[in-house]
Scaffold this active site. Structure first.
Site, PDB file in Angstrom:
ATOM      1  CE  LYS A  50      -3.875  -2.369   2.141  1.00  0.00           C
ATOM      2  NZ  LYS A  50      -4.655  -2.711   3.323  1.00  0.00           N
ATOM      3  CD  GLN A  94      -3.435  -4.259   6.388  1.00  0.00           C
ATOM      4  OE1 GLN A  94      -3.313  -3.312   5.622  1.00  0.00           O
ATOM      5  NE2 GLN A  94      -4.076  -5.353   6.052  1.00  0.00           N
ATOM      6  CG  ASP A 117      -9.595   0.095   4.747  1.00  0.00           C
ATOM      7  OD1 ASP A 117      -9.320  -0.231   3.575  1.00  0.00           O
ATOM      8  OD2 ASP A 117      -8.921  -0.244   5.741  1.00  0.00           O
TER       9      ASP A 117
END
Ligand code: NAD
Length: 287
Positions: A50, A94, A117
Site C-alpha cells: 500500500k 491495517q 477503507d
C-alpha cells in the site's frame, strides 16, 4: 483473464494524473496515514504494498508502525490526532488488529470522511442507502474491474460466497446497485453447489482453497476469486481451482494478480476522492 495488474495500473495512473493536476493548480498533495499494529507477516506485506502504491499514485504516505502491545486507548488517541491533522486526508488501520483491540471501535473512531477503507458504519450505511460516500475498496474495485472489461451485471444473477463486513456484504450492495439479482451464500448456506451452478457472475470470498468446486461453475460464467490463501509450500492461491474454473468461465480473475492489486489501487482512488479530487474510472481501450 480479468487482469488485475492491468486494471490496477490504469486506476493508479488516473489517480496520479488527477492528483498531479490538483497539486499543480495549488492543491495540497493528499496524505494517507498507514497504521500497522504488530508484526503479522501478511499484514506487513499488505502495508508495504500500500505504501508503494501511494508513491505510484502521487499520494504522500505517513507510515506509522506500532508495537503489538499498543493499547486500544493509545490507538484511539492516535486516530483522534490524525482525524484533526490537515495533512492527512485518509486513515488506514491495517486489519486484523491484535485480539485485545476491538476492531469496530477502531473503524468507527476514524472520521467518516477520512475512512478510505470504507468500513465506518456511516459509510456502509450510505452505501446501503445508495448515497455517495467512501466505499469498501474490494467491492468497489470489483465493480471497476467489471466495468473496465465492459461486463454489465444488470439483470444477471450474481452469487457471492462469503458474507463478511469487508467483502461479501458490500459486494452484494454494489451488485444490487448495478441492477443485478444477488444471492449471498455463507457458512450456514445449505446446498452451496445449487447456488453456484446458477451464477452468471460468481464472487468467492471465503478464505478456504477449494471451498467452491470449479466443476460447479456454469459455462460462460464470470468468476471473481477474492480469496488469498498461502499453502504450506508457500504458494499463494485463491478459493477456486483456477485452471479448472478457467475451462468453464468466460472471464476469471487469477490469484495473485487479480482482485488484490485492484483493492489497493481503489484505496488510492478513495484517498484522492477523500481529498476532494475527482477520479474517472478507467475503461479498457477498444483499439
Ligand atoms: P471472513 O473470514 O471475514 O469471512 C468469510 C466468509 O465466508 C464468512 O461470511 C463465512 O460465513 C463464509 N463461509 C465460511 N465457510 C463457508 C462455507 N463453507 N460456505 C460458504 N461460505 C462460507 O473473510 P474475509 O475477510 O471476507 O476474507 C475472505 C477471503 O478474501 C480471505 O482469503 C481474505 O484473505 C481475502 N481477501 C482478499 C482481499 C483482496 O483484496 N483480494 C481483500 C479482503 C479479503
Amino acid at each position: 483473464m480479468l487482469d488485475g495488474i492491468e486494471v490496477s495500473g490504469a486506476i493508479l495512473d488516473s489517480v496520479r494524473d488527477a492528483t498531479d493536476k490538483y497539486v499543480a493548480s495549488g492543491g495540497r498533495r493528499p496524505g494517507l496515514a498507514v497504521v500497522l499494529v504488530g508484526t503479522d507477516p501478511a499484514s506487513a506485506i499488505y502495508v508495504r504494498a500500500k505504501r508503494k502504491d501511494c508513491m505510484k499514485a502521487g499520494i504522500t504516505a505517513r507510515d506509522i508502525d506500532l508495537p503489538a502491545d499498543t493499547s486500544q486507548q493509545d490507538l484511539l488517541d492516535l486516530i483522534d490526532q490524525l482525524n484533526h491533522d490537515d495533512d492527512i486526508q485518509g486513515i488506514l488501520v491495517q486489519l486484523p488488529l491484535p485480539p485485545h483491540i476491538e476492531e469496530t471501535a477502531i473503524t468507527n473512531s476514524i472520521k467518516s470522511d477520512k475512512d478510505v477503507d470504507g468500513f465506518h458504519a456511516f459509510n456502509v450505511g450510505r452505501l446501503a442507502l445508495r448515497q455517495p460516500g467512501l466505499r469498501p475498496c474490494t467491492a468497489r474495485g470489483i465493480v471497476t474491474l467489471l466495468n473496465y472489461y465492459g461486463i454489465d451485471s444488470k439483470g444477471k444473477h450474481c452469487v457471492i460466497v462469503g458474507a463478511s463486513n469487508i467483502v461479501g456484504r458490500p459486494m452484494g450492495l454494489e451488485l444490487l446497485h448495478a441492477g443485478a439479482t444477488v444471492t449471498t451464500c455463507h457458512r450456514f448456506t445449505t446446498d452451496l453447489e445449487a447456488f453456484v451452478r446458477q451464477a452468471e457472475i460468481l464472487v468467492v470470498a471465503v478464505g478456504q482453497p477449494g471451498i467452491v468446486n470449479a466443476e460447479w461453475v456454469a459455462d460462460g460464467a464470470i468468476v471473481i476469486d477474492v480469496g488469498i490463501n498461502r499453502l504450506d509450500s508457500g504458494k499463494l492461491v485463491g478459493d477456486m481451482d483456477f485452471e479448472l474454473a478457467a475451462r468453464k468461465a468466460a472471464w476469471i480473475t487469477p490469484v495473485p494478480g487479480g482482485v488484490g492489486p485492484i483493492t489497493r489501487a481503489t484505496l488510492m482512488q478513495n484517498t484522492a476522492e477523500a481529498a476532494g479530487i475527482h477520479i474517472v474510472d478507467p475503461k479498457k481501450s477498444q483499439d
